[in-house]
Scaffold this active site. Sequence first.
Site, PDB file in Angstrom:
ATOM      1  CG  ASP A 156       5.730 -23.286 -14.383  1.00  0.00           C
ATOM      2  OD1 ASP A 156       5.058 -22.299 -14.703  1.00  0.00           O
ATOM      3  OD2 ASP A 156       6.967 -23.236 -14.219  1.00  0.00           O
TER       4      ASP A 156
ATOM      5  N   GLY B 163      -0.776 -25.097  -9.098  1.00  0.00           N
ATOM      6  CA  GLY B 163       0.047 -24.568 -10.181  1.00  0.00           C
ATOM      7  C   GLY B 163       0.193 -23.068 -10.070  1.00  0.00           C
ATOM      8  CG  HIS B 164       3.474 -21.316 -10.999  1.00  0.00           C
ATOM      9  ND1 HIS B 164       4.779 -21.200 -11.395  1.00  0.00           N
ATOM     10  CD2 HIS B 164       3.498 -22.023  -9.836  1.00  0.00           C
ATOM     11  CE1 HIS B 164       5.569 -21.818 -10.513  1.00  0.00           C
ATOM     12  NE2 HIS B 164       4.812 -22.329  -9.566  1.00  0.00           N
ATOM     13  N   GLY B 165      -1.223 -20.911 -12.218  1.00  0.00           N
ATOM     14  CA  GLY B 165      -2.358 -20.191 -12.792  1.00  0.00           C
ATOM     15  C   GLY B 165      -2.338 -20.128 -14.303  1.00  0.00           C
TER      16      GLY B 165
END
Length: 399
Positions: A223, A245-247
């Site tokens: 995430d 991940g999502h940054g």
Amino acid sequence: MKLLVLFALACACFAGNAAGRRRTSPTSFNVLHFGARADGLTDDSNAFMEAWKAACASSGTVRLHIPRGTYFVGPVKFTGPCVNVHSLTVYMKGYLKASTDLSKYVKGDDWIEIGWVDRLTLTGFGTFDGQGSVSWPYNNCPTKKNCKVLPTSIKFVAANNTVVRGITSVNSKFFHIAAVGCNNFWASNIRITAPSDSPNTDGIHIERSSGVTIYSSVIGTGDDCISIGQGNSHVLLSGIKCGPGHGISVGSLGRYQNEGDVRGLVVRDCTLAGTTNGLRIKTWENSPGSSLATNMTFQNIVMKSVANPIIIDQTYCPYMSCSSKVPSRVKISDISFRSIRGTSTTPVAVTFRCSRGIPCQNINLHDVHLRYVGREPATAQCLNIKARYSGMQIPPPCK
Ligand SMILES: *[C@@H]1O[C@H](CO)[C@@H](O)[C@H](O)[C@H]1NC(C)=O
Ligand SMILES: *[C@@H]1O[C@H](CO)[C@@H](O)[C@H](O)[C@H]1NC(C)=O
């Protein structure tokens, strides 16, 4: 010889007094002296709690040692205030393993909670292993709004002047590290890893906190590497290596009523590699309350194969239950993106999907160079935004 030693002692004493410092040596506590077995099988939670109680009840400069070894612990709460303690350093050299038995975490328990303390330092190159893989299949939060939230590995609550340095966190059940309601929180040289498909394993989540600095850390999860939730002010992130991940995300904001504003965020000198988002601000549609997300600077950021390098999304609504379409009431303003460069794995490298109720205001882009890895040139998409552009602009500004 004796004289020399005496002389040296006198000097040290004098120097100490001259600097106005107290010369009391720290009071040390060791979990092994409180019955911890460090065999990786016996539940060492009680030993940890007793060692903490003793440390917190003592005075002056205090150290709590968790020596090398594998400890099976948790959930545990390290709770203050420690009224006579001037500063407390937890030297974590061990390998901590969380229980995989979810029934041990009674309603809302996290794995290790550190709360209501002042001047606590957590350091020592130890590892926190949340053993999350067993519980990830029970996490329905990505698809269900009223889901059962799994334990965060290390949660700091209402702590002031906290330093977290040189620790490793792997495979959390939910977030790895969270700081909630903290004033002055410094984290550095942190390593966080979880598989790219593990749900909600955010690296560091910050909420209702002020004066937060996170630097020189490597984070790769399933995430957000770092998520900046509601109610934060004065947050600096620098030297973060993120991916997978999502940054790095601001949000999600505007989900609940009475959320605090997010003000004063600086993200600089970071690299994002193989993430789904680079720099993201996301707010919920149908937000029950209104709030601000303002004064943010993203500077000198390198993107390596990132799907959405720059994205503001005010139509966030991952659940089927979001049937009505009331525009987000989070007002986004005074945001700068400066010197953002690298590659995008989708053609739309810059996305601004702002609220049609409250358009984004004073958004500035300076020297953006994001190339699509495919054949076409990269593009930008804009909705409900007035942006100002200067310097290089790849993709070209929205018409
Ligand atoms: C932390 O700081 C706040 C604001 O100054 C204060 O109200 C609170 O008592 C402090 N908490 C601790 C544990 O020192
Ligand atoms: C914007 O945020 C920065 C960094 O936190 C802070 O130093 C500055 O004072 C803020 N500016 C305003 C106008 O609030």
